[in-house]
Design an enzyme around this catalytic site. Structure first.
Site, PDB file in Angstrom:
ATOM      1  N   ASP A  72      97.603 -10.018 -24.404  1.00 57.10           N
ATOM      2  CA  ASP A  72      97.468 -10.753 -23.144  1.00 57.10           C
ATOM      3  C   ASP A  72      97.705 -12.242 -23.386  1.00 57.10           C
ATOM      4  O   ASP A  72      98.409 -12.615 -24.325  1.00 57.10           O
ATOM      5  CB  ASP A  72      96.071 -10.471 -22.555  1.00 57.10           C
ATOM      6  CG  ASP A  72      96.074 -10.462 -21.039  1.00 57.10           C
ATOM      7  OD1 ASP A  72      96.426 -11.488 -20.448  1.00 57.10           O
ATOM      8  OD2 ASP A  72      95.717  -9.433 -20.437  1.00 57.10           O
ATOM      9  N   SER A  90      96.831  -5.392 -13.506  1.00 61.01           N
ATOM     10  CA  SER A  90      96.303  -6.050 -14.711  1.00 61.01           C
ATOM     11  C   SER A  90      94.791  -5.987 -14.758  1.00 61.01           C
ATOM     12  O   SER A  90      94.210  -6.028 -15.842  1.00 61.01           O
ATOM     13  CB  SER A  90      96.692  -7.525 -14.730  1.00 61.01           C
ATOM     14  OG  SER A  90      98.005  -7.692 -15.152  1.00 61.01           O
ATOM     15  N   HIS A 125      94.158 -15.213 -17.374  1.00 64.07           N
ATOM     16  CA  HIS A 125      94.406 -13.767 -17.276  1.00 64.07           C
ATOM     17  C   HIS A 125      93.776 -12.985 -18.434  1.00 64.07           C
ATOM     18  O   HIS A 125      93.090 -11.978 -18.230  1.00 64.07           O
ATOM     19  CB  HIS A 125      95.920 -13.569 -17.242  1.00 64.07           C
ATOM     20  CG  HIS A 125      96.374 -12.191 -16.911  1.00 64.07           C
ATOM     21  ND1 HIS A 125      96.548 -11.217 -17.867  1.00 64.07           N
ATOM     22  CD2 HIS A 125      96.712 -11.619 -15.741  1.00 64.07           C
ATOM     23  CE1 HIS A 125      96.977 -10.113 -17.279  1.00 64.07           C
ATOM     24  NE2 HIS A 125      97.085 -10.327 -15.989  1.00 64.07           N
TER      25      HIS A 125
END
Ligand SMILES: *[C@@H]1O[C@H](CO)[C@@H](O)[C@H](O)[C@H]1NC(C)=O
Ligand SMILES: *[C@@H]1O[C@H](CO)[C@@H](O)[C@H](O)[C@H]1NC(C)=O
Ligand SMILES: *[C@@H]1O[C@H](CO)[C@@H](O)[C@H](O)[C@H]1NC(C)=O
Ligand SMILES: *[C@@H]1O[C@H](CO)[C@@H](O)[C@H](O)[C@H]1NC(C)=O
Ligand SMILES: *[C@@H]1O[C@H](CO)[C@@H](O)[C@H](O)[C@H]1NC(C)=O
Ligand SMILES: *[C@@H]1O[C@H](CO)[C@@H](O)[C@H](O)[C@H]1NC(C)=O
Length: 771
Positions: A136, A527, A200
């Site tokens: 990620d 996600s 994220h």
């Protein structure tokens, strides 16, 4: 209209694309994939170096060209190559594929309660033996979600390291961290370390395995306890995504390390915008090798829904996760001067005290900047006249990031767009809400018919969503674009308006220059659903350390909660087996197991020949005898999909084997549901077991009339022993003639659906994209 204009927000990506598409002679990063590691003494680096040397002609240029030697878990390398050098390398013995370095995009916590998983039942030490590797944007290590109090040292199997550059540190929660940047692109906001500048990766890691944090909220909204699925599991961070995206050479390098480092589950919330053949897709390749080492990879299905065939990460050895709602939605209401109230979806933490003048964006065009009412009505940044907008609430005819109003000193915005007022909410840098186009018309009528129109936007609330769970519109849909007889996605998990940890240097709203700072944020995307599934998979792994990736996957799928088919016209292509049930998955009764040999047999039927398969496995006994590609009906998959060419009769015979993991002595009888025009027979219809680990094989014959232009038909097959119900969906659907078999080497890239990337969920530096 609004959709195509949103494309302009993708400029950092387009920039990246420009970088990448130079002239033919220009050297570009490529992945050279070579399958399994050779046996015996083998130096990856010198092997790769000499291959490069023979193609490039000199030691020095070979050295300059080589970027990664993959040699810990599989064989291959990444190097800078011209088109001509790519051609020559592709011809070399031992090379399976040469793949250009693509830039992919990154595709709480009420959500665990919603799944009936408010509390784990395993001990901290059971969870603590499980390591989740996340590919990620890195992580914010100081987040409260990653405190390691009460956690002992990493399990002894751990062989990873912590690239503690800058001020990045690991602990007994984040036990390892690495970063990868094959293109050597560092932009202003990027940290040259595993530290997350995007938010994220911090969000996904804390969703999968964050510790409990009391009083977490987004500026007071959705306040409560935030936690990950397995609060005591370990986190290993592989930073492959940067402000420009995620390069596939880096993704493969991360897989090479993560497998050798000793992770148990790999979580990958990113994907390609169109399907690639398995051996040209670095996520499929990396996850294949992970599977060989007993590691399950959990993937996001993508945010390109609701269009058919939009699912990404569809290899049968990985878990493909769709995104659905939880029973909480974020709303904000508008009150007009005439007392009318309109409520729309928005994460609105702002409190406006009293009413403000209300104005249509089209009446505030900044003419000197080239705008006119037809442009200004969308309230794009720069299109509004700040003298007119100052101190007012602006009504806009599309959803944007609020910056147009903010920059023109407006106080708030009401945006009308039916597509974005349906099932998920964004947060904005100013008071804002999103209503339907019809409600917008009423607001416009009010503005037109009133001398001094006024309005206020109330502070946001959370409402109970009685429709939940439903698969969100943007979640990518099946069918599987390459293997039509493997149902994808596999299941769905919460991915809408998820509260989890965030990087304090990343903007908290969809406006990329929002300078506020938060430690928790609410965002949506597959996600976000992927790490829910990764956490659940880690939980099953903690309960059953010896289970194979396929067994864990089967357990998650056959115990999934049944989704309401009436809310989903595309049925299983939206939600697969159903909604993940982490507690149920630890005790499934039976599992559909599969080994490497089963997947090799599958690849053989997909058209990969003996030479290629031997390279992949490193096993010279691998044989692919089929010269014509075949159907995937005998891969021991926990679901059944039957693709029928238009005009052909329904006809398919599946073979499956189940392994008893429930009670030693048990007798299961089959149950079948299918629309009456389709006949399904299961033989035998009773399976008796007398030991744990015992296997039984059965066949499923599916017959029916010729069908053409038939919407998907779905049913289910389940095994029931009075305690366990082991359920698998069965879908029958039409495809175009000739589409049944897709040889990996003749696949043409399908046209991309004409829609802007992803119903736009995650925002990073102005990219509204695949979350
Ligand atoms: C570490 O460095 C980052 C980036 O410069 C900074 O934002 C952060 O506050 C620092 N953290 C600590 C604990 O020093
Ligand atoms: C409204 O009042 C609250 C509480 O006094 C204050 O925090 C907030 O800043 C005010 N909002 C505006 C837009 O003035
Ligand atoms: C009009 O737009 C230009 C360019 O964005 C900007 O510099 C100017 O301040 C704007 N004028 C007003 C009155 O908002
Ligand atoms: C196997 O497939 C590869 C890739 O298409 C091809 O280059 C090779 O010639 C094939 N080998 C044989 C023995 O058919
Ligand atoms: C497999 O066969 C190839 C070519 O004959 C040989 O180079 C390789 O060493 C063999 N591998 C194993 C594991 O026997
Ligand atoms: C299972 O059944 C067999 C044969 O009926 C019996 O001998 C055995 O004790 C049973 N095992 C258990 C655990 O009940």
């Amino acid at each position: 209209m609004a959709k195509s204009t949103l494309l302009s927000l993708l400029y950092p990506l387009l920039l990246a694309a420009l970088f990448m598409h130079g002239h033919g002679q220009e050297k570009k990063v490529h992945i050279v994939y070579m399958g399994d590691l050779p046996r015996g003494d083998f130096s990856a680096e010198s092997t790769h170096h000499s291959m490069l040397e023979s193609v490039l002609g000199s030691t020095l240029s070979a050295k300059e060209s080589l970027i990664y030697s993959y040699g810990r878990s599989f064989n291959g390398f990444a190097a800078k190559l011209s088109d001509e050098e790519v051609g020559r390398l592709s011809e070399m013995d031992g090379v399976i594929s040469v793949i250009p370095n693509h830039i992919l995009k990154i595709h709480t916590t009420r959500s665990w309660d919603f799944m009936g998983f408010s509390e784990g039942k395993l001990s901290g030490s059971q969870e603590g033996n499980v390591i989740i590797g996340l590919l990620d944007t890195g992580v914010w290590p100081e987040s409260e979600s990653f405190i390691d109090t009460g956690m002992g040292p990493p399990p002894s199997k751990w062989k990873g390291t912590c690239q503690g550059e800058g001020n990045f540190t690991c602990n007994n929660k984040i036990i390892g961290a690495r970063y990868y940047n094959s293109e050597n692109w560092y932009f202003e906001t990027d940290f040259k370390s595993p530290r997350d500048s995007e938010g994220h990766g911090t969000h996904t890691a804390s969703t999968a395995a964050g510790r409990k944090v009391q009083g977490a909220s987004y500026f007071g909204l959705a306040e409560g306890v935030a936690r990950g699925g397995v609060p005591y599991a370990r986190i290993a961070v592989y930073k492959v995504c940067w402000s420009f995206g995620c390069a596939t050479a880096d993704i493969l390098a991360a897989f090479d390390d993560a497998i050798a480092d000793g992770v148990d589950i790999v979580s990958v919330s990113l994907g390609a915008p169109w399907p690639f053949p398995y051996m040209e897709d670095p996520i499929a390749i990396g996850s294949f090798h992970a599977m060989r080492y007993g590691i399950l990879t959990s993937n996001s299905a993508g945010n390109s829904g609701p269009y058919p065939y939009s699912v990404s990460n569809f290899a049968p050895w990985t878990l493909t996760v769709a995104a659905s709602t939880i029973d909480r939605k974020f709303v904000a209401s508008v009150v007009l001067g005439n007392g009318k109230v309109f409520t729309g979806l928005s994460i609105n933490n702002f409190m406006l005290n009293g009413t403000y003048p209300l104005l249509w964006g089209g009446d505030a065009a900044n003419y000197s900047a080239g705008a006119d009412p037809d442009i200004a009505k969308y309230c794009f940044p720069g299109a509004l006249n700040s003298y007119i907008v100052q101190g007012k609430i602006v009504f806009c005819e599309t959803v944007w990031d609020g910056s147009g109003i903010l920059l023109a000193n407006g106080v708030g915005t009401i945006m009308a767009d039916s597509e974005y007022s349906k099932d998920f909410a964004f947060s904005y840098p100013i008071p804002a809400t999103v209503i339907t186009t019809e409600d917008g018309q009423q607001i416009l009528d009010y503005i037109r018919s009133t001398q001094n129109p006024i309005a206020t936007i109330l502070v946001g609330e959370t409402w109970k969503d009685i429709m939940a769970p439903s698969v969100v519109s943007f979640s990518s849909r099946g069918p599987n674009p390459i293997s039509p007889d493997i149902l994808k996605p596999d299941l769905t998990a919460p991915g809408v308006d998820i509260l989890a940890s965030w990087s304090p240097v990343s903007p908290p709203s969809i406006y990329w220059r929002d300078t506020r700072s938060v430690y928790f944020n609410i965002i949506s995307g597959t996600s976000m659903s992927c790490p829910h599934a990764s956490g659940a998979a880690a939980y099953v792994k903690a309960a059953h350390p010896d289970w194979s990736p396929a067994a864990i996957k089967s357990a998650l799928m056959t115990t999934a909660y049944i989704m309401d088919s009436r809310k989903h016209p595309d049925l299983e292509f939206a939600y697969g087996s159903g909604h993940i049930n982490p507690l149920g998955a630890t005790d499934p009764g039976l599992v559909y197991d599969a080994s490497e040999a089963d997947y090799i047999n599958f690849l053989c039927k997909q058209g990969y020949n003996t030479t290629t398969l031997r390279l992949i496995t490193g096993d010279n006994s691998s044989v692919c005898s089929s010269t014509v590609p075949g159907r995937a009906w005998d891969l021991n998959y926990p679901t059944f999909a039957l693709a029928i060419e238009d005009g052909q009769p329904i006809q398919g015979v599946f073979t499956r084997t189940v392994t008893n993991v429930g009670k030693p002595n048990s007798t299961y009888s089959v149950g079948v549901y299918m629309p009456s025009s389709v006949s399904v027979t299961v033989e035998p219809s009773v399976l008796s077991f007398s030991a744990i680990g015992e296997t039984k094989t059965f066949t499923v014959k599916v017959y029916g009339p010729k069908i053409a232009q038939q919407p998907v038909m779905s049913g289910a097959i389940w095994w029931n022993d009075g305690t366990y119900v082991v359920r698998s969906p069965l879908v029958v659907y039409n495809i175009l003639p000739g589409a049944t078999y897709s040889s990996p080497y003749s696949l043409t890239k399908p046209q991309k659906t004409p829609k802007f990337e992803g119903s736009s969920v995650y925002h990073k530096n102005g990219i509204l994209g695949h979350d």
